[in-house]
Design an enzyme around this catalytic site. Sequence first.
Site, PDB file in Angstrom:
ATOM      1  N   GLY A   1      -7.046  -6.805   0.687  1.00 22.29           N
ATOM      2  CA  GLY A   1      -7.135  -7.510   1.960  1.00 22.29           C
ATOM      3  C   GLY A   1      -6.290  -8.768   1.960  1.00 22.29           C
ATOM      4  O   GLY A   1      -5.212  -8.806   1.361  1.00 22.29           O
TER       5      GLY A   1
ATOM      6  N   GLY B   1     -12.379  -4.109   1.515  1.00 32.10           N
ATOM      7  CA  GLY B   1     -13.774  -3.691   1.605  1.00 32.10           C
ATOM      8  C   GLY B   1     -14.175  -2.777   0.458  1.00 32.10           C
ATOM      9  O   GLY B   1     -15.264  -2.923  -0.120  1.00 32.10           O
TER      10      GLY B   1
ATOM     11  N   ARG C   1       0.828  -1.214   0.000  1.00 25.33           N
ATOM     12  CA  ARG C   1       0.000   0.000   0.000  1.00 25.33           C
ATOM     13  C   ARG C   1       0.860   1.261   0.000  1.00 25.33           C
ATOM     14  O   ARG C   1       0.444   2.285  -0.529  1.00 25.33           O
ATOM     15  CB  ARG C   1      -0.933   0.002   1.211  1.00 25.33           C
ATOM     16  CG  ARG C   1      -2.162  -0.858   0.966  1.00 25.33           C
ATOM     17  CD  ARG C   1      -3.066  -0.848   2.167  1.00 25.33           C
ATOM     18  NE  ARG C   1      -4.400  -1.310   1.827  1.00 25.33           N
ATOM     19  CZ  ARG C   1      -5.366  -1.490   2.715  1.00 25.33           C
ATOM     20  NH1 ARG C   1      -5.143  -1.240   3.990  1.00 25.33           N
ATOM     21  NH2 ARG C   1      -6.562  -1.891   2.332  1.00 25.33           N
TER      22      ARG C   1
HETATM   23  C1  3PG Z   1      -8.739  -1.505   5.040  1.00 27.48           C
HETATM   24  O1  3PG Z   1      -7.663  -2.008   5.352  1.00 27.48           O
HETATM   25  O2  3PG Z   1      -9.742  -2.193   4.812  1.00 27.48           O
HETATM   26  C2  3PG Z   1      -8.801  -0.011   4.875  1.00 27.48           C
HETATM   27  O3  3PG Z   1      -7.593   0.588   5.175  1.00 27.48           O
HETATM   28  C3  3PG Z   1      -9.919   0.558   5.719  1.00 27.48           C
HETATM   29  O4  3PG Z   1      -9.686   0.251   7.049  1.00 27.48           O
HETATM   30  P1  3PG Z   1     -10.920  -0.011   8.007  1.00 27.48           P
HETATM   31  O5  3PG Z   1     -11.565  -1.292   7.551  1.00 27.48           O
HETATM   32  O6  3PG Z   1     -10.356  -0.083   9.396  1.00 27.48           O
HETATM   33  O7  3PG Z   1     -11.855   1.173   7.833  1.00 27.48           O
END
Ligand code: 3PG
Length: 397
Positions: free
Chosen positions: A352, A375, A38
């Site tokens: 993810g 997400g 990232r």
């Molecule tokens: C992630 O890793 O899914 C994003 O950086 C968002 O983080 P969060 O799910 O804690 O909002």
Amino acid sequence: MDKLTVRDIDVSGKRVLVRVDFNVPLDIQTGAITDDSRIRAALPTIRYLTDRGARVILCSHLGRPKGKVVEPLRLTGVARRLSQILRQQVEMADDGLGPEVDKAVGNLKAGQVMLLENIRFHPEEEANDDTFARRLARLADIYVNDAFGACHRAHASIVGVPRYLPAVAGLLVEKEVKVLEGLLASPQHPFAELAGGAKVSDKIGVLENTMDKADSILIGGGMAATFLKAKGYQIGLSLVEDDKLDLATKLMDEAARRGVNLMLPVDVVVADKLSTEAESKTVSIKDVPPDWRIVDIGPQTVKNFSAELQECQTIFWNGPMGIYEIDKFARGTQAMARLLSGLKATTIIGGGSTAEVVTAMKLADKMTFVSTGGGASLRFLGGEKLPGVEALLDKKN
Ligand code: 3PG
Ligand code: MG
């Protein structure tokens, strides 16, 4: 993408606040960054800006500190790693967002980069507090959103600041949106979706929204248990979302009606507990023992999935096929990663844990695209508008 990007505005000499997603996975024991994808993904935008003499103020969250300072979630390590890969010193700002930060911003020279401390240390961030958004906006002349992974969060640094500054997309957000828009608009057929991970609920949106586009849907991972139970199989102690059984049945009926080939595991690895010392064996899905749980797809399922995927032109993969954190239950996930990396098809990997697996196996550059958003990519493919993208300035035709 119908939004303006950094390329559409004059950034030279300007103070530019860039929201990035440096929410990187950390080693629980040492706090070391285990995957810096990232950080690397934001480099094109950062370099684009510094090359033009912009003064770059980066802003990110890390983890979920819930509005207070949590020492292990400081961005100091991230700043260090960014400095290394940027080959340029990146200064950390003070905690507070007080006068010290204004001073540091005021001292930034053309082409210099600084990083604000974890923005989620402030409760106002997640509350999308307007005064806080204005405070952030005062730091800069221009706002750039390059935090694709956080674009589904309607937080102050994502949707609040754009109310007060000219707001455009960074190059990563532009790329992500283009790839995912393309996947929804005109996937090359046959188009397969490989879905795994723990929960059905995370994937429902995507499965429903793409049912009219997919030629096959292959389901593994924890979520397969809910589908198997809905079909009447005994799944032992495997976690099941009992409130999603009807939905699973509905999705399977819908697939059958539309001629979508929805494939479930035919064999699975089961274990007597969830640990490295667990006893495990491969069984047919007809023979899952009552006090065991499903931890991976079995070898025959790997074969079936592979045969199907080999025929496809486009593949979207989100979610591991088993408990991949435990080596001996990672075989199905690893087999899928290796298979996809060798195909000529367009292969798009959701962010993810799926992205982390592919990166850890050093296969990321053998895929067509690895999203930085977990997400966020699921929401987008589920047909939802991402608030972070919506907040940016529209392209005028
Ligand atoms: C992630 O890793 O899914 C994003 O950086 C968002 O983080 P969060 O799910 O804690 O909002
Ligand atoms: Mg998340």
